[in-house]
Design an enzyme around this catalytic site. Sequence first.
Site, mmCIF file in Angstrom:
data_model
loop_
_atom_site.group_PDB
_atom_site.id
_atom_site.type_symbol
_atom_site.label_atom_id
_atom_site.label_comp_id
_atom_site.label_asym_id
_atom_site.label_seq_id
_atom_site.Cartn_x
_atom_site.Cartn_y
_atom_site.Cartn_z
ATOM 1 N N ASP A 59 0.866 -1.165 0.000
ATOM 2 C CA ASP A 59 0.000 0.000 0.000
ATOM 3 C C ASP A 59 0.909 1.224 0.000
ATOM 4 O O ASP A 59 2.085 1.130 0.373
ATOM 5 C CB ASP A 59 -0.908 -0.010 1.232
ATOM 6 N N ASP B 43 -7.951 -7.731 0.975
ATOM 7 C CA ASP B 43 -7.004 -7.789 2.092
ATOM 8 C C ASP B 43 -7.764 -7.391 3.335
ATOM 9 O O ASP B 43 -8.712 -6.590 3.233
ATOM 10 C CB ASP B 43 -5.839 -6.809 1.880
HETATM 11 C C1 LIG Z 1 -0.274 -4.024 4.612
HETATM 12 C C2 LIG Z 1 -1.569 -3.363 4.176
HETATM 13 C C3 LIG Z 1 -2.535 -3.054 5.119
HETATM 14 C C4 LIG Z 1 -3.733 -2.448 4.715
HETATM 15 C C5 LIG Z 1 -3.940 -2.146 3.367
HETATM 16 C C6 LIG Z 1 -5.237 -1.484 2.929
HETATM 17 C C7 LIG Z 1 -5.382 -0.133 3.586
HETATM 18 C C8 LIG Z 1 -6.640 0.608 3.170
HETATM 19 C C9 LIG Z 1 -7.866 0.307 3.797
HETATM 20 N N1 LIG Z 1 -8.128 -0.591 4.770
HETATM 21 C C10 LIG Z 1 -9.463 -0.468 5.046
HETATM 22 N N2 LIG Z 1 -10.042 0.473 4.241
HETATM 23 C C11 LIG Z 1 -9.047 0.978 3.464
HETATM 24 C C12 LIG Z 1 -9.055 1.997 2.494
HETATM 25 C C13 LIG Z 1 -7.834 2.342 1.870
HETATM 26 C C14 LIG Z 1 -7.763 3.417 0.904
HETATM 27 O O1 LIG Z 1 -8.779 4.081 0.589
HETATM 28 N N3 LIG Z 1 -6.569 3.692 0.348
HETATM 29 C C15 LIG Z 1 -5.445 2.997 0.683
HETATM 30 N N4 LIG Z 1 -4.285 3.329 0.087
HETATM 31 N N5 LIG Z 1 -5.448 1.968 1.583
HETATM 32 C C16 LIG Z 1 -6.632 1.642 2.196
HETATM 33 C C17 LIG Z 1 -2.976 -2.438 2.431
HETATM 34 C C18 LIG Z 1 -1.772 -3.053 2.831
#
Ligand SMILES: Cc1ccc(CCc2c3nc[nH]c3cc3c(=O)[nH]c(N)nc23)cc1
Length: 376
Positions: free
Chosen positions: A92, A271
């Site tokens: 991410d 995820d």
């Molecule tokens: C290691 C890892 C942990 C978590 C994630 C995803 C984390 C995650 C979200 N988690 C819940 N809702 C989420 C929304 C977004 C979002 O809108 N944008 C991004 N970049 N990440 C999100 C990716 C990688």
Amino acid sequence: MKFDLVTKDPLSKARAGTLTTDHGVIQTPIFMPVGTMGTVKGVHQRELKDDINPDIILGNTYHLYLRPQTEILEKAGGLHKFMNWDRPILTDSGGYQVYSLSANRKIKEEGVKFKSHIDGSYHFFSPESVMEIQRTIGADIIMAFDECTPYPCDYRYAKRSMHMTHRWLDRCITHLDKLPFKYGYSQAFFPIVQGSTYTDLRQQSAEYIANAGAVGNAIGGLSVGEPAEEMYAMTEVVTAILPEDKPRYLMGVGTPINILENIALGIDMFDCVMPTRNARNGMLFTANGSINIKNKKWEDDFSPIDEMGITFVDTEYTKAYLRHLFASNEYLGKQIATIHNLGFYMWLVREAREHIIAGDFYAWKEKMVKQMSQRL
Ligand SMILES: Cc1ccc(CCc2c3nc[nH]c3cc3c(=O)[nH]c(N)nc23)cc1
């Protein structure tokens, strides 16, 4: 990166696909275990491979940037080498983690200034800087730098934030084009749809992201506390617009039921921290509902943890023994529960894939949703 759609379900928008990366093939629908700091907490890479066997795991730009820091990862030859994981990794971009972890952060057009949750030092993430960090980490799939709007948030804020996320996307793409791959294998870039829970904003954002023409697309801004019905409604709006021939990643989702419902809406990649975080709390997911292993009722139940489980822990240990480990705060307990939950999530998405290919996914999904709603 190549994405082949193997088949589609007649009664829903579910699809089975195959995603080919330089570190291996990913069968979709897929669940991606969270390995924030370069480890799936409490599980050896060997156990991960042999017993859970995920096609891909997740890493986190925010955490890895702060520790062990990018220069160490560069010296190691990238995260795969550093953690001895030779299968695909997705990272991410760090925006979400800054918003959810850093005490005080300042979001401006230029980027986000934040305070490290580790030592209080100040740092700055911009679309450009996180593209460089993700090149250095070396994940096979890297995410755009976006702003994940909180829930609820008013329309004006959601609209302004969405347009900034679109401008940040353009800056990510422009900068990425100047950054060669660092370790001899390719990295795919996914943009992220925002727009909170407003249908018109979601449609605008989905159009903008679809027009970027990336090899895969993500849906963000959900799984942030909104009711499941709103999550499903926004997913439906966005999957109607995102190109069918590209993988769709719904970020942060979700419970086993959320996952099946969103597969039916055309999502391919998931995820969530739940299987690992809940495991450390003694909450086990099974095909017949969830179990709180700390409950006294299990103290003399010598049946296997999960008769239908697919990992070795399910049949090698009893419920009574696992409850004892949690009661004594033995870390083997957390390790066993983590392997069980991740094994269950992998089983669930693999079963879904088989039923999509067999053409009876919808009926199976309806049965499973009822079955998993029980409280054991
Ligand atoms: C290691 C890892 C942990 C978590 C994630 C995803 C984390 C995650 C979200 N988690 C819940 N809702 C989420 C929304 C977004 C979002 O809108 N944008 C991004 N970049 N990440 C999100 C990716 C990688």
